[in-house]
Every structure is written in structure tokens, then in C-alpha cells.
Design an enzyme around this catalytic site. Structure first.
Site, PDB file in Angstrom:
ATOM      1  CG  HIS A 284      -0.707  -8.870   0.314  1.00 11.49           C
ATOM      2  ND1 HIS A 284      -0.274  -7.561   0.252  1.00 11.49           N
ATOM      3  CD2 HIS A 284      -2.022  -8.835  -0.005  1.00 11.49           C
ATOM      4  CE1 HIS A 284      -1.280  -6.784  -0.103  1.00 11.49           C
ATOM      5  NE2 HIS A 284      -2.345  -7.531  -0.273  1.00 11.49           N
TER       6      HIS A 284
ATOM      7  CE1 TYR B 250      -3.036  -3.036   0.340  1.00 20.43           C
ATOM      8  CE2 TYR B 250      -3.150  -2.676   2.707  1.00 20.43           C
ATOM      9  CZ  TYR B 250      -3.506  -3.401   1.586  1.00 20.43           C
ATOM     10  OH  TYR B 250      -4.324  -4.514   1.717  1.00 20.43           O
TER      11      TYR B 250
END
Length: 332
Positions: free
Chosen positions: A152, A68
Site C-alpha cells: 500500500h 482506512y
């Protein structure tokens, strides 16, 4: 937590345990991709106020990732949380994309973030990669530990994820470095394999348990319930369509197809007839399944945080669910 500069909300917010771990989380969690300049810039002050608003509303569960904003989410989140006692909140981050310095220049908008391309992402589900990723995350957060680590998006790295990355997470948990481990993905098949074939505490399922996508209910949620694995649900609004259904609205990071837009509008109309809102129904649907421990919402401002918290607390009458099932808008 008595510093008046850090609003912290209810003194005893509700907490739930993640699987069989000792980690406890609040039912509503804040995701941090939005405060990492997802699509458009967010100022440092806006990001800080979003986290502070979540604390004020009783949220004590925060999710982040190196991906992010090329680490920006971790840095901005950590800057606020470091002002609080470490046992006052729960932080999850992710491993699988390591960040390496880059002098290529330009921005990161191709990956969705309005930040300078100072680093590049390197897929790495090796055992060493997991540890190096976690060490770098701790440095960016400015914390001595995180509570949860997810693998992830290992979609294209299934073999290495199960053979190397997952055992590395198990070792980190057994060493007490992290309290709970899991995987976070936008699909259900591999998450179901993690639930059935490993000893994960939690899985993060994004976008597959919503009013428009019921796929998690087929196998993932029943398997998690059977195995005592917690599910954290993300993507309750399917990228935006269930927040504001209109022509051109996004659905799973692309423009929503006409059929899905029509379906979302029909659900919205039904919700309003029953005296509630589409956003409240979307969040309530995610939270209702007994396998679901928490719902993760993304927000980029204090106003958005407050709106999500308000909608999460908004009553949704049983009659709405009955109508949605009767009209085929919700699976029986």
C-alpha cells in the site's frame, strides 16, 4: 448464500481472473474507505447496508486496508462477509502501514478519517511487517484468509518494498496463504516497475486512468497487457470531480483547479447530449481498456452503491468517445 437476511444479488455474477492467479473477481468492486468514516461519520447500520447493497447488486469483490479508519473498514466489512460462505466473495487488503496502539487521544481527521485516534500508523515494508500486518488484518476481518494482498503506497519506501516486502508476498503466495499479490498506488511509474520487474498478479491504480488523467495509458496499461498482469482501477471519479463537477469540488483530495473543473463540465455536457451521464462515462472509460479487470468504486451508503451499480450498467454510446477524441477532451 440462501439466508434471506443477506441479499446476494445474481446467483452467477460475471467473474474475471486476476492475472495468472486462481483468484476471480467481479468487474465492479466495492472499496471500503467510505464506510470507515472517511471525512465524516458513517453509522454501523449504514456501513452494513452499503456492503449488503453491493452483494445484492452482484458485487463479490471487496477491497479494504488497515489504513482506512484505523482498522474500522476491515472490522465493518468482515462483520457482513462472515455471514456468507467463504468462497462466495473475494477480499483484498493491504500491507505497509501497521497499526500500533496509541494513547495520544484526539481523532484521526488529519489522516482523513473521523475516528478516535486509538492507534497510530507505522510505515513498515519489512518482511516481518508484511506478515504481522496480514495477521492483524485477518483478526479484524474475522476471516481465515484474504484472497489478495497489495503493498500500500510504497512511494517513499521503494527500496525496502522491492527488497523485502515483495519477496514476503511471494512467499505468502507460494505457501497458499494468499491467492494473488500486487501493489496499490496513486502513481504509475512504480506500478509499471512492479509489472515489469516482478511476478505480481495485479496492480491497483488509483486516479491515473480516468477521463481527466490518462497517464496510466502511456506505459502502465500496455505493460500490464504485455505481461498478463491485471489492473484494478480505483478513483474513477478523481475524488469527486467526475461525480459532481461544481465550484469547490474535490480532485485528488484537494479542491479542483479551475481548468480541470471546466474540462469536467464540458465532458458532462457532451455525455448528456449523447443521452448518458458523466458518472457512467467515467466508469465506462475505466473499464474499457483490455488490461483492466475490475473497477473499484467507493461508497458510504446503500444509495451510493446502487447509483454506482446503475451507472456501471448504463450504456455509453460510441459517438460520445468519438466526440471527446475529436474535441481533444480524450486522448486519441
Amino acid at each position: 448464500m440462501n439466508d434471506p437476511a443477506v441479499p446476494t444479488g445474481p446467483s452467477e455474477p460475471v467473474r474475471r481472473r486476476l492475472g495468472r492467479s486462481g483468484v476471480e473477481v467481479t468487474p465492479l468492486a466495492l472499496g471500503t474507505s467510505g464506510i470507515a468514516n472517511l471525512y465524516t461519520p458513517v453509522t454501523e447500520e449504514q456501513a452494513r447496508e452499503a456492503v449488503r447493497a453491493a452483494l445484492r447488486r452482484g458485487v463479490r469483490h471487496f477491497d479494504t486496508a488497515p489504513h482506512y479508519g484505523l482498522g474500522l473498514a476491515e472490522r465493518r466489512l468482515g462483520a457482513v462477509l462472515r455471514e456468507l460462505p467463504r468462497d462466495a466473495y473475494t477480499v483484498s487488503t493491504k500491507a505497509g502501514r501497521r497499526l500500533e496502539p496509541s494513547d495520544a487521544g484526539g481523532d484521526d481527521l488529519a489522516n482523513g478519517f473521523a475516528v478516535p485516534a486509538t492507534h497510530r500508523r507505522v510505515w513498515d515494508f519489512s518482511a516481518d511487517g508484511v506478515r504481522r500486518s496480514l495477521e492483524a488484518s485477518l483478526e479484524r476481518l474475522g476471516l481465515d484468509r484474504v484472497d489478495v494482498v497489495y503493498l500500500h503506497d510504497p512511494d517513499d519506501h521503494e527500496d525496502q518494498a522491492f527488497r523485502e516486502a515483495y519477496p514476503a508476498l511471494e512467499r505468502l503466495r507460494s505457501e497458499g496463504v494468499v491467492g494473488a499479490i500486487g501493489a496499490g498506488m496513486n502513481q504509475t511509474a512504480m506500478l509499471t516497475r512492479f509489472v515489469r520487474d516482478t511476478d505480481v498478479d495485479v496492480v491497483l491504480c488509483a486516479g491515473r486512468h480516468t477521463l481527466l488523467d490518462h497517464s496510466a495509458a502511456a506505459e502502465l496499461l500496455p505493460a500490464a497487457l504485455d505481461r498478463g498482469v491485471s489492473v484494478v482501477v480505483g478513483g474513477a471519479f478523481n475524488s469527486g470531480l467526475l461525480a459532481d463537477p461544481r465550484p469547490g469540488a474535490p480532485y485528488d483530495y484537494a479542491t479542483a483547479p479551475a481548468a480541470l473543473l471546466e474540462r469536467a463540465l464540458r465532458i458532462k455536457e457532451a455525455a448528456e447530449r449523447h443521452g448518458t451521464s458523466l458518472r457512467a462515462a467515467a466508469l465506462a472509460h475505466c473499464a474499457a481498456h483490455p488490461a483492466v479487470t475490475a473497477v473499484l468504486v467507493g461508497a458510504r451508503s446503500a444509495a451510493e452503491v446502487d447509483d454506482c451499480a446503475d451507472r456501471f450498467e448504463e450504456p455509453v454510446p460510441d459517438a460520445l468517445w468519438e466526440e471527446l477524441r475529436a474535441t481533444g477532451l480524450l486522448d486519441a
